[in-house]
Design a protein around this motif. Structure first.
Motif, short mmCIF file in Angstrom:
data_model
loop_
_atom_site.label_atom_id
_atom_site.label_comp_id
_atom_site.label_asym_id
_atom_site.label_seq_id
_atom_site.Cartn_x
_atom_site.Cartn_y
_atom_site.Cartn_z
N ASP A 88 5.72 4.37 0.06
CA ASP A 88 5.61 5.81 0.22
C ASP A 88 5.96 6.24 1.64
OD1 ASP A 88 4.79 6.01 -2.42
OD2 ASP A 88 2.65 5.98 -1.91
N VAL A 100 0.08 8.36 4.51
CA VAL A 100 0.27 7.59 3.29
C VAL A 100 -0.40 6.23 3.43
CG1 VAL A 100 2.37 8.76 2.57
CG2 VAL A 100 2.53 6.80 4.06
N LYS A 110 9.68 6.45 2.03
CA LYS A 110 10.21 7.65 1.37
C LYS A 110 9.98 8.89 2.23
CE LYS A 110 9.53 6.07 -3.37
NZ LYS A 110 8.74 6.27 -4.60
N SER A 132 0.72 3.29 1.42
CA SER A 132 1.61 2.16 1.14
C SER A 132 2.92 2.28 1.92
CB SER A 132 1.91 2.07 -0.35
OG SER A 132 2.88 3.02 -0.73
#
Length: 94
Positions: A35, A30, A38, A32
């Motif tokens: 993200d 990912v 998560k 960012s």
């Protein structure tokens, strides 16, 4: 500020240095920290043991969850000037 993260999780045998052997592997890439956080929590929910790797220049370093949350806080603090003007709608009379 550009972020690049790899969340690599494994369950079972882990052998490194000579080669990596995993029983259960899940790897996500990912850009960012939002993200990445998560994905990290999703791996934890699945019962895997995630590692977070962050790209610094051309090297990858392992970081903890608290470092990821600090990166997330830094990202939220960045504001772009002129964004309101860029999305301003102009109506033209007919």
């Amino acid at each position: 500020m550009i972020f690049n993260y790899i969340i690599k999780s494994y369950k079972g045998i882990r052998i490194s240095d000579t080669g990596d052997i995993f029983n259960d592997v899940k790897k996500d890439v990912v850009t960012s920290p939002i993200d990445a956080l998560k994905v990290y929590k999703e791996h934890k929910r699945l019962g895997l043991d995630p590692e977070i790797l962050k790209r610094v220049d051309r090297n990858w370093i392992e970081i903890k969850e608290k470092d990821l949350e600090q990166d997330k806080a830094k990202m939220k603090a960045v504001k772009v000037k002129g964004l309101k003007k860029a999305f301003q709608i102009v109506t033209v009379g007919l």
